[in-house]
Design a protein around this motif. Sequence first.
Motif, PDB file in Angstrom:
ATOM      1  N   ALA A  67      15.878  -7.633  -5.635  1.00  0.00           N
ATOM      2  CA  ALA A  67      14.918  -6.559  -5.370  1.00  0.00           C
ATOM      3  C   ALA A  67      13.863  -6.499  -6.472  1.00  0.00           C
ATOM      4  CB  ALA A  67      15.646  -5.221  -5.248  1.00  0.00           C
ATOM      5  N   ASP A  68      14.295  -6.618  -7.727  1.00  0.00           N
ATOM      6  CA  ASP A  68      13.339  -6.623  -8.844  1.00  0.00           C
ATOM      7  C   ASP A  68      12.359  -7.784  -8.722  1.00  0.00           C
ATOM      8  OD1 ASP A  68      14.100  -4.346 -10.223  1.00  0.00           O
ATOM      9  OD2 ASP A  68      15.582  -5.409 -11.432  1.00  0.00           O
ATOM     10  N   ALA A  69      12.880  -8.962  -8.385  1.00  0.00           N
ATOM     11  CA  ALA A  69      12.015 -10.141  -8.256  1.00  0.00           C
ATOM     12  C   ALA A  69      11.005  -9.942  -7.133  1.00  0.00           C
ATOM     13  CB  ALA A  69      12.854 -11.384  -8.007  1.00  0.00           C
ATOM     14  N   ALA A  70      11.443  -9.402  -6.011  1.00  0.00           N
ATOM     15  CA  ALA A  70      10.535  -9.169  -4.885  1.00  0.00           C
ATOM     16  C   ALA A  70       9.436  -8.184  -5.260  1.00  0.00           C
ATOM     17  CB  ALA A  70      11.316  -8.666  -3.678  1.00  0.00           C
ATOM     18  N   LEU A  71       9.801  -7.124  -5.956  1.00  0.00           N
ATOM     19  CA  LEU A  71       8.794  -6.149  -6.372  1.00  0.00           C
ATOM     20  C   LEU A  71       7.789  -6.750  -7.349  1.00  0.00           C
ATOM     21  CD1 LEU A  71      11.076  -3.019  -6.748  1.00  0.00           C
ATOM     22  CD2 LEU A  71       9.313  -3.405  -5.005  1.00  0.00           C
ATOM     23  N   ARG A  72       8.278  -7.543  -8.313  1.00  0.00           N
ATOM     24  CA  ARG A  72       7.363  -8.190  -9.268  1.00  0.00           C
ATOM     25  C   ARG A  72       6.438  -9.173  -8.562  1.00  0.00           C
ATOM     26  NH1 ARG A  72      11.960  -8.160 -12.587  1.00  0.00           N
ATOM     27  NH2 ARG A  72      12.381 -10.330 -12.102  1.00  0.00           N
ATOM     28  N   LEU A  73       6.985  -9.925  -7.620  1.00  0.00           N
ATOM     29  CA  LEU A  73       6.168 -10.879  -6.874  1.00  0.00           C
ATOM     30  C   LEU A  73       5.108 -10.160  -6.046  1.00  0.00           C
ATOM     31  CD1 LEU A  73       5.637 -13.805  -5.991  1.00  0.00           C
ATOM     32  CD2 LEU A  73       7.288 -13.436  -4.146  1.00  0.00           C
ATOM     33  N   ALA A  74       5.495  -9.098  -5.372  1.00  0.00           N
ATOM     34  CA  ALA A  74       4.548  -8.334  -4.558  1.00  0.00           C
ATOM     35  C   ALA A  74       3.428  -7.760  -5.415  1.00  0.00           C
ATOM     36  CB  ALA A  74       5.280  -7.219  -3.816  1.00  0.00           C
ATOM     37  N   GLU A  75       3.783  -7.274  -6.600  1.00  0.00           N
ATOM     38  CA  GLU A  75       2.771  -6.719  -7.497  1.00  0.00           C
ATOM     39  C   GLU A  75       1.851  -7.811  -8.030  1.00  0.00           C
ATOM     40  OE1 GLU A  75       2.973  -4.944 -11.892  1.00  0.00           O
ATOM     41  OE2 GLU A  75       4.075  -3.750 -10.417  1.00  0.00           O
ATOM     42  N   ARG A  76       2.445  -8.918  -8.462  1.00  0.00           N
ATOM     43  CA  ARG A  76       1.652 -10.003  -9.041  1.00  0.00           C
ATOM     44  C   ARG A  76       0.707 -10.617  -8.008  1.00  0.00           C
ATOM     45  NH1 ARG A  76       4.938 -14.976 -10.652  1.00  0.00           N
ATOM     46  NH2 ARG A  76       4.347 -15.632  -8.599  1.00  0.00           N
ATOM     47  N   GLU A  77       1.197 -10.812  -6.798  1.00  0.00           N
ATOM     48  CA  GLU A  77       0.395 -11.463  -5.756  1.00  0.00           C
ATOM     49  C   GLU A  77      -0.399 -10.465  -4.908  1.00  0.00           C
ATOM     50  OE1 GLU A  77       0.104 -14.756  -5.581  1.00  0.00           O
ATOM     51  OE2 GLU A  77       1.494 -14.944  -7.265  1.00  0.00           O
ATOM     52  N   ARG A  78      -0.231  -9.170  -5.218  1.00  0.00           N
ATOM     53  CA  ARG A  78      -0.891  -8.102  -4.447  1.00  0.00           C
ATOM     54  C   ARG A  78      -0.605  -8.258  -2.948  1.00  0.00           C
ATOM     55  NH1 ARG A  78      -4.734  -9.221  -8.542  1.00  0.00           N
ATOM     56  NH2 ARG A  78      -5.019  -7.444  -9.907  1.00  0.00           N
ATOM     57  N   LEU A  79       0.677  -8.394  -2.632  1.00  0.00           N
ATOM     58  CA  LEU A  79       1.091  -8.573  -1.246  1.00  0.00           C
ATOM     59  C   LEU A  79       1.056  -7.257  -0.489  1.00  0.00           C
ATOM     60  CD1 LEU A  79       4.227 -10.858  -1.689  1.00  0.00           C
ATOM     61  CD2 LEU A  79       1.930 -11.541  -1.014  1.00  0.00           C
ATOM     62  N   ASP A  80       0.639  -7.338   0.754  1.00  0.00           N
ATOM     63  CA  ASP A  80       0.690  -6.197   1.658  1.00  0.00           C
ATOM     64  C   ASP A  80       1.983  -6.336   2.459  1.00  0.00           C
ATOM     65  OD1 ASP A  80       0.443  -4.269   3.601  1.00  0.00           O
ATOM     66  OD2 ASP A  80      -1.450  -5.013   4.402  1.00  0.00           O
ATOM     67  N   PRO A  81       2.930  -5.400   2.331  1.00  0.00           N
ATOM     68  CA  PRO A  81       4.201  -5.527   3.039  1.00  0.00           C
ATOM     69  C   PRO A  81       4.042  -5.731   4.545  1.00  0.00           C
ATOM     70  CG  PRO A  81       4.283  -3.717   1.492  1.00  0.00           C
ATOM     71  CD  PRO A  81       2.865  -4.209   1.523  1.00  0.00           C
ATOM     72  N   ALA A  82       2.987  -5.191   5.128  1.00  0.00           N
ATOM     73  CA  ALA A  82       2.766  -5.346   6.566  1.00  0.00           C
ATOM     74  C   ALA A  82       2.468  -6.795   6.946  1.00  0.00           C
ATOM     75  CB  ALA A  82       1.622  -4.434   7.027  1.00  0.00           C
ATOM     76  N   GLU A  83       2.041  -7.598   5.974  1.00  0.00           N
ATOM     77  CA  GLU A  83       1.705  -8.993   6.256  1.00  0.00           C
ATOM     78  C   GLU A  83       2.869  -9.947   6.031  1.00  0.00           C
ATOM     79  OE1 GLU A  83      -1.774 -10.061   4.083  1.00  0.00           O
ATOM     80  OE2 GLU A  83      -2.966  -8.431   4.909  1.00  0.00           O
ATOM     81  N   VAL A  84       3.984  -9.465   5.481  1.00  0.00           N
ATOM     82  CA  VAL A  84       5.145 -10.323   5.229  1.00  0.00           C
ATOM     83  C   VAL A  84       5.909 -10.509   6.531  1.00  0.00           C
ATOM     84  CG1 VAL A  84       7.298 -10.559   3.943  1.00  0.00           C
ATOM     85  CG2 VAL A  84       5.292  -9.541   2.847  1.00  0.00           C
ATOM     86  N   ARG A  85       6.073 -11.774   6.932  1.00  0.00           N
ATOM     87  CA  ARG A  85       6.751 -12.068   8.199  1.00  0.00           C
ATOM     88  C   ARG A  85       8.225 -12.380   8.006  1.00  0.00           C
ATOM     89  NH1 ARG A  85       2.713 -14.408  12.377  1.00  0.00           N
ATOM     90  NH2 ARG A  85       4.632 -14.261  13.532  1.00  0.00           N
ATOM     91  N   SER A  86       8.575 -12.980   6.888  1.00  0.00           N
ATOM     92  CA  SER A  86       9.984 -13.283   6.634  1.00  0.00           C
ATOM     93  C   SER A  86      10.196 -13.494   5.141  1.00  0.00           C
ATOM     94  CB  SER A  86      10.432 -14.525   7.400  1.00  0.00           C
ATOM     95  OG  SER A  86       9.794 -15.677   6.886  1.00  0.00           O
ATOM     96  N   ILE A  87      11.434 -13.377   4.740  1.00  0.00           N
ATOM     97  CA  ILE A  87      11.826 -13.593   3.356  1.00  0.00           C
ATOM     98  C   ILE A  87      13.140 -14.357   3.367  1.00  0.00           C
ATOM     99  CG2 ILE A  87      12.572 -12.501   1.206  1.00  0.00           C
ATOM    100  CD1 ILE A  87      10.868 -10.090   1.989  1.00  0.00           C
TER     101      ILE A  87
END
Length: 98
Positions: A67-87
Amino acid sequence: MLAASLAAGGFTADPAQLESPLGYFALYGDCTRLGNVLAALEQLWALRRHDINVKKHPAWYFTQRTADAALRLAERERLDPAEVRSIRVTMEPGGWIR
């Protein structure tokens, strides 16, 4: 998820689950009165001294780093959760064993 599903289905908890004679405090320590517990927890490093762990995320311990890694990645890459299709997650051996 289980707790949320149960609550949605009308399940409740014992309001005296901490302080009752068969409650958490009686089972895991000598602090049967809430005032004693609060005084103990106000001490410096109380959680460490009493071997109490506090999870950062409301999830299983083995998934905390993920969970920590996902949050750091989302912040670093400025990911929009609505655009994530799979993990895809790879965990250490035994990470899914309860």
